[in-house]
Motif scaffolding. Structure first.
Motif, PDB file in Angstrom:
ATOM      1  N   VAL A 167      11.828  -0.041  12.776  1.00 12.88           N
ATOM      2  CA  VAL A 167      11.193  -1.150  12.066  1.00 12.88           C
ATOM      3  C   VAL A 167       9.696  -0.866  11.899  1.00 12.88           C
ATOM      4  N   ARG A 168       9.076  -0.394  12.983  1.00 14.12           N
ATOM      5  CA  ARG A 168       7.651  -0.064  12.899  1.00 14.12           C
ATOM      6  C   ARG A 168       7.408   0.996  11.817  1.00 14.12           C
ATOM      7  N   GLY A 169       8.237   2.034  11.838  1.00 14.33           N
ATOM      8  CA  GLY A 169       8.099   3.098  10.840  1.00 14.33           C
ATOM      9  C   GLY A 169       8.254   2.551   9.429  1.00 14.33           C
ATOM     10  N   GLY A 170       9.245   1.666   9.272  1.00 14.06           N
ATOM     11  CA  GLY A 170       9.509   1.087   7.959  1.00 14.06           C
ATOM     12  C   GLY A 170       8.323   0.278   7.452  1.00 14.06           C
ATOM     13  N   ILE A 171       7.771  -0.554   8.352  1.00 14.24           N
ATOM     14  CA  ILE A 171       6.654  -1.411   7.945  1.00 14.24           C
ATOM     15  C   ILE A 171       5.431  -0.563   7.596  1.00 14.24           C
ATOM     16  N   GLN A 172       5.204   0.469   8.415  1.00 15.51           N
ATOM     17  CA  GLN A 172       4.026   1.294   8.155  1.00 15.51           C
ATOM     18  C   GLN A 172       4.170   2.135   6.889  1.00 15.51           C
ATOM     19  N   SER A 173       5.421   2.306   6.426  1.00 16.80           N
ATOM     20  CA  SER A 173       5.612   3.096   5.215  1.00 16.80           C
ATOM     21  C   SER A 173       5.242   2.304   3.958  1.00 16.80           C
ATOM     22  N   VAL A 174       5.105   0.962   4.111  1.00 13.87           N
ATOM     23  CA  VAL A 174       4.754   0.151   2.950  1.00 13.87           C
ATOM     24  C   VAL A 174       3.250   0.310   2.699  1.00 13.87           C
ATOM     25  N   SER A 175       2.918   0.596   1.494  1.00 14.74           N
ATOM     26  CA  SER A 175       1.524   0.877   1.127  1.00 14.74           C
ATOM     27  C   SER A 175       0.587  -0.257   1.550  1.00 14.74           C
ATOM     28  N   LYS A 176      -0.581   0.108   2.050  1.00 13.96           N
ATOM     29  CA  LYS A 176      -1.529  -0.885   2.552  1.00 13.96           C
ATOM     30  C   LYS A 176      -1.973  -1.830   1.445  1.00 13.96           C
ATOM     31  N   GLY A 177      -1.920  -1.313   0.197  1.00 14.68           N
ATOM     32  CA  GLY A 177      -2.297  -2.130  -0.955  1.00 14.68           C
ATOM     33  C   GLY A 177      -1.463  -3.395  -1.057  1.00 14.68           C
ATOM     34  N   GLN A 178      -0.209  -3.312  -0.612  1.00 12.80           N
ATOM     35  CA  GLN A 178       0.674  -4.483  -0.661  1.00 12.80           C
ATOM     36  C   GLN A 178       0.139  -5.582   0.261  1.00 12.80           C
ATOM     37  N   THR A 179      -0.290  -5.171   1.476  1.00  9.12           N
ATOM     38  CA  THR A 179      -0.850  -6.129   2.423  1.00  9.12           C
ATOM     39  C   THR A 179      -2.121  -6.756   1.842  1.00  9.12           C
ATOM     40  N   GLU A 180      -2.968  -5.890   1.317  1.00  8.66           N
ATOM     41  CA  GLU A 180      -4.243  -6.386   0.788  1.00  8.66           C
ATOM     42  C   GLU A 180      -4.015  -7.327  -0.384  1.00  8.66           C
ATOM     43  N   ALA A 181      -3.055  -6.977  -1.225  1.00  8.54           N
ATOM     44  CA  ALA A 181      -2.777  -7.827  -2.387  1.00  8.54           C
ATOM     45  C   ALA A 181      -2.280  -9.194  -1.947  1.00  8.54           C
ATOM     46  N   SER A 182      -1.376  -9.201  -0.926  1.00  8.49           N
ATOM     47  CA  SER A 182      -0.860 -10.510  -0.515  1.00  8.49           C
ATOM     48  C   SER A 182      -1.922 -11.317   0.225  1.00  8.49           C
ATOM     49  N   GLU A 183      -2.823 -10.599   0.944  1.00  7.07           N
ATOM     50  CA  GLU A 183      -3.937 -11.332   1.571  1.00  7.07           C
ATOM     51  C   GLU A 183      -4.842 -11.941   0.508  1.00  7.07           C
ATOM     52  N   ALA A 184      -5.043 -11.186  -0.566  1.00 12.37           N
ATOM     53  CA  ALA A 184      -5.892 -11.687  -1.638  1.00 12.37           C
ATOM     54  C   ALA A 184      -5.285 -12.928  -2.269  1.00 12.37           C
ATOM     55  N   LEU A 185      -3.937 -12.992  -2.243  1.00 11.33           N
ATOM     56  CA  LEU A 185      -3.271 -14.182  -2.785  1.00 11.33           C
ATOM     57  C   LEU A 185      -3.333 -15.342  -1.808  1.00 11.33           C
ATOM     58  N   GLY A 186      -3.774 -15.082  -0.580  1.00  9.80           N
ATOM     59  CA  GLY A 186      -3.902 -16.139   0.407  1.00  9.80           C
ATOM     60  C   GLY A 186      -2.616 -16.430   1.154  1.00  9.80           C
ATOM     61  N   LEU A 187      -1.679 -15.489   1.176  1.00  5.88           N
ATOM     62  CA  LEU A 187      -0.445 -15.725   1.930  1.00  5.88           C
ATOM     63  C   LEU A 187      -0.712 -15.641   3.428  1.00  5.88           C
ATOM     64  N   PRO A 188      -0.153 -16.582   4.201  1.00  6.95           N
ATOM     65  CA  PRO A 188      -0.274 -16.446   5.660  1.00  6.95           C
ATOM     66  C   PRO A 188       0.526 -15.222   6.133  1.00  6.95           C
ATOM     67  N   ARG A 189       0.199 -14.699   7.349  1.00  7.99           N
ATOM     68  CA  ARG A 189       0.770 -13.437   7.829  1.00  7.99           C
ATOM     69  C   ARG A 189       2.306 -13.479   7.903  1.00  7.99           C
ATOM     70  N   GLY A 190       2.836 -14.583   8.404  1.00  7.99           N
ATOM     71  CA  GLY A 190       4.291 -14.693   8.558  1.00  7.99           C
ATOM     72  C   GLY A 190       4.997 -14.590   7.225  1.00  7.99           C
ATOM     73  N   LEU A 191       4.483 -15.323   6.249  1.00  6.01           N
ATOM     74  CA  LEU A 191       5.093 -15.350   4.920  1.00  6.01           C
ATOM     75  C   LEU A 191       4.931 -13.997   4.234  1.00  6.01           C
ATOM     76  N   MET A 192       3.777 -13.354   4.492  1.00  7.08           N
ATOM     77  CA  MET A 192       3.521 -12.046   3.909  1.00  7.08           C
ATOM     78  C   MET A 192       4.578 -11.043   4.395  1.00  7.08           C
ATOM     79  N   MET A 193       4.835 -11.065   5.726  1.00  6.39           N
ATOM     80  CA  MET A 193       5.851 -10.186   6.303  1.00  6.39           C
ATOM     81  C   MET A 193       7.203 -10.446   5.649  1.00  6.39           C
ATOM     82  N   GLN A 194       7.551 -11.749   5.621  1.00  3.78           N
ATOM     83  CA  GLN A 194       8.885 -12.138   5.201  1.00  3.78           C
ATOM     84  C   GLN A 194       9.137 -11.859   3.719  1.00  3.78           C
ATOM     85  N   LYS A 195       8.111 -12.106   2.900  1.00  4.99           N
ATOM     86  CA  LYS A 195       8.349 -12.031   1.451  1.00  4.99           C
ATOM     87  C   LYS A 195       7.920 -10.697   0.843  1.00  4.99           C
TER      88      LYS A 195
END
Lengths: 338, 394
Positions: free
Chosen positions: B281-309
């Protein structure tokens, strides 16, 4: 093409199967320089290492005696510890030469597994050990109990038969080794531990608190235990069988480790002379040296000495029991060496 | 062109590959055939009788735990023993896979938590469990934890006078239907509740897509199902009653008994496998481009929802293939159960039945067939699922 394949297969078959062939065990043993001996390795009194790491017990003694009869040297034994499940496959595949592993003689094993039973070095019967706190006095009261058992043994079958006959129910808790059944019983995963009575006596001494458990009076089965050999090599079977007979006959004739040298020099009794090898062709008949029985007795003592050394410390008295000589009310009866 | 066809046969790639590809399978088949012939010959020479006939014979021993298949001493055959073994293997494998996956996901996500304490805990959990041999862990749970700390039957821990826990196992009340028409009504209400919840979720999703308003459909649905089912139970006058386990002379009888070895095995298998899944699971999550995290943070998604969606759906395609292997390992590792007396395939069929009948070749062959079938089935199902979660394009 078909012919070539068949021919090649046939020759490969010949090559491969001579390696796994069954006759000539004595020659194989002689060229290997050791008797490969399958034992349990964890049953005190039968086969368990002592504090110096040497295998001790009446099962181990059978192999020492056979090695001494063949090589004149009891140390030429290689012990291989086997679980109840592995033992017959190990024997029939040639991994071991003798199997004296507290193994019960039954028709099915004798007739269907490619193995032969020789004679008995201990005649046992199955019993039950219970915790004293339960207040059980007889095996007839065990309806509904959980019973720890070593899986894949005749014990398991006798247990099922006994409860069926008496219209009682039980739940088995089947472990792989006898040591695990003891741990399970000690830890409370069952109310009762069932096994051969000699083993129960040994296992009881290894409990955290031996006085907290007792062995019920009932004996629910016949368990003649003895060394087993592969089927199809009668000479080897005879060597093992008659080595055991020699140990029993020695006791009957009063030969033991303390007087055997003197008897060899001076005895005029023809029965004794035939055993120690100063008369007759007994050794030659078996394909061994003349002093085969002398060496075997010298190595492990006569049957009485073996019993006294290994079984009596478990608290199992011999006098008048089935394991005594036929002359003293027991049923050990070895055919004459002549 | 004419010159080209004059390539000598031994240098023609087509002919060469044809020869190689024909020779290797032929040698393989020939080798297997010899092995088979040799086995048959040696068995016959050794006087060992081999056949499948024993499956129809009555099994002369008892089986303790068989939840879905009746075993009757003196009537059941070796075939029943085989089926019970497979049933118990599947039971512990399914329970283990569910627990290991759940725990593995939680630990894997914790491993990446920005909270130092949480991520270190996950690290220690993973490194400890995956580095200790599984057999030791099974023995540890059984002998050092459960048997050492759980009391005997007489001093059982009890809950509400109906659930009992002791060193022998867990005893639960067994539901008994005493009014079938009432039971069907309750079951109908229950199913209707589930269908209603699915419709509610569809509606909530549609509304969210159109208006952006959120509606807690899952919570409302679950509450609805529980309330409606309880109501139906009351109205029909309780068509289900419970048979309580009762202490007899030696043990609890009646109710449902789940033997202790099942828990020892289940705990050890789940914890051990969850450590490996957590790393997947850790490997899988880390394989997702960091840009995805940054983009969802920019949209204001909370961390839990960001993970889930956002993160997990994209990580799945990396997580699933190695996790399938872990599921297969878990299933196969369940064969270590014999050490704690759990009655699965290897313990009762390749163990007890083998030793009582002496049919080593037949029984080991059948046992191998069981594991290969279970593994291929698990693989098949998960590969179908895997195809669904794969991204169509990147």
């Amino acid at each position: 093409m078909q012919k070539i394949v068949t021919l090649a297969a046939a020759s490969a078959l010949l090559v491969l199967s001579t390696a796994a062939g069954h006759a000539g065990t004595l020659d194989n043993v002689k060229s290997a320089g050791v008797v490969k001996c399958g034992i349990s390795g964890s049953v005190p009194g039968f086969s368990a290492p002592d504090d110096k790491g040497a295998m001790q017990g009446i099962d181990a003694d059978i192999c020492y005696a056979v090695a001494a009869a063949i090589f004149g040297d009891k140390s030429k034994v290689k012990f291989i510890a086997l679980t109840a499940k592995e033992r017959f496959t190990a024997l029939s595949s040639g991994e071991i030469d003798i199997l004296p592993r507290n193994t019960t003689h039954t028709l099915h094993r004798d007739a269907a597994l490619g193995i032969d039973f020789t004679y008995y070095n201990y005649i046992d019967g199955q019993g039950f050990m219970v915790k004293n706190s339960l207040g059980v006095k007889s095996a007839k009261e065990l309806d509904g109990a959980k019973i720890c058992i070593q899986a894949g043994t005749t014990t398991e079958l006798n247990l099922a038969d006994y409860f069926r006959t008496n219209g009682m129910k039980y739940t088995p808790v089947g472990y792989d080794t006898s040591a695990q059944t003891r741990e399970g019983f000690d830890g409370g995963s069952c109310d009762v531990l069932t096994s051969d009575k000699s083993q129960l006596a040994a296992l009881r001494t290894e409990l955290k608190d031996p006085s907290s458990a007792s062995i019920l009076p009932e004996t629910v089965s016949k368990e003649p235990l003895g060394p087993v050999v592969r089927q199809g090599d009668d000479q080897w079977g005879d060597i093992v069988r008659w080595t055991l007979y020699a140990l029993i006959n020695a006791e009957e004739l009063g030969i033991d480790t303390t007087n055997i040298d003197e008897l060899k020099k001076s005895s005029t009794n023809p029965g004794i002379k035939r055993i120690v090898g100063t008369e007759g062709t007994m050794g030659k008949d078996l394909g061994l040296g003349a002093d085969w029985a002398y060496n075997a007795i010298k190595a492990v003592g006569n049957y009485g000495e073996m019993y006294k050394k290994h079984i009596e410390p478990l608290g199992l008295a011999r006098a008048g029991s089935v394991n005594d000589l036929w002359t003293r009310g027991g049923i050990l009866y070895a055919p004459p060496i002549r | 062109m004419a010159e080209k066809s004059k390539i000598p046969l031994h240098r023609d790639p087509f002919v060469r590959s044809l020869i190689v590809q024909l020779t290797i399978p032929a040698l393989l088949i020939w080798g297997l055939y010899i092995m088979f012939q040799n086995t048959v010959e040696n068995l016959a020479r050794g006087g060992i009788k081999t056949s499948f006939d024993f499956l129809g014979e009555v099994a002369p021993f008892a089986i303790g735990f068989s939840p879905f298949w009746t075993f009757e001493l003196g009537k059941s055959t070796y075939l029943d023993v085989f089926i019970i073994g497979i049933q118990n293997t599947i039971l512990v494998a399914v329970l283990g896979i569910i627990a290991a996956t759940t725990l593995g996901f939680i630990i894997g996500v914790m491993r990446l938590s920005p909270n130092w304490l949480v991520s270190r805990f996950a690290l220690v959990f993973i490194e400890t469990l995956r580095n200790i041999p599984l057999l030791l862990q099974i023995l540890f749970w059984n002998f050092a934890i459960f048997l050492a700390f759980l009391p005997g039957p007489r001093q059982s821990l009890e809950f509400l006078n109906s659930i009992f826990l002791n060193g022998r196992g867990l005893y639960l009340p067994k539901p008994v239907v005493n009014d079938w028409s009432g039971f069907w009504v309750v079951l109908g209400v229950f199913i209707a509740g589930i269908v209603g919840t699915i419709i509610l979720r569809r509606w909530a999703k549609q509304r969210q897509d159109e208006t952006g308003k959120l509606f807690p459909a899952r919570l409302v649905g679950l509450g609805g199902i529980i309330l409606l089912t309880l109501l139906a139970l009351l109205v029909t006058g309780g068509p289900i009653s419970f048979e309580l386990p009762a202490l007899q002379r030696f043990n609890f009888e009646g109710g449902i008994e789940l033997p202790l070895p099942l828990f020892s095995l289940w705990f050890a298998l789940s914890l051990y496998t969850s450590a490996f899944i957590a790393e997947n699971v850790r490997g899988g999550i880390q394989s997702v481009s960091k840009g995805q995290t940054e983009a969802s943070e920019a949209l204001g998604l909370p961390r839990g929802l960001m993970m889930q969606k956002i993160i997990i759906p994209q990580a799945m395609r990396v997580i699933i293939p190695p996790t399938i292997s872990q599921f297969l390992n878990l299933t196969k590792n369940s064969s270590l159960a014999v050490a704690v007396a759990f009655e699965e395939t290897v313990a009762i069929f390749a163990g007890i039945a083998l030793n009582q009948t002496g049919q080593a070749v037949t029984i080991i062959f059948m046992t191998m067939a069981v594991y290969i079938t279970l593994s291929l089935l698990t693989s098949l199902i998960l590969n179908i699922y895997n195809r669904r979660v794969q991204l169509v394009e990147r």
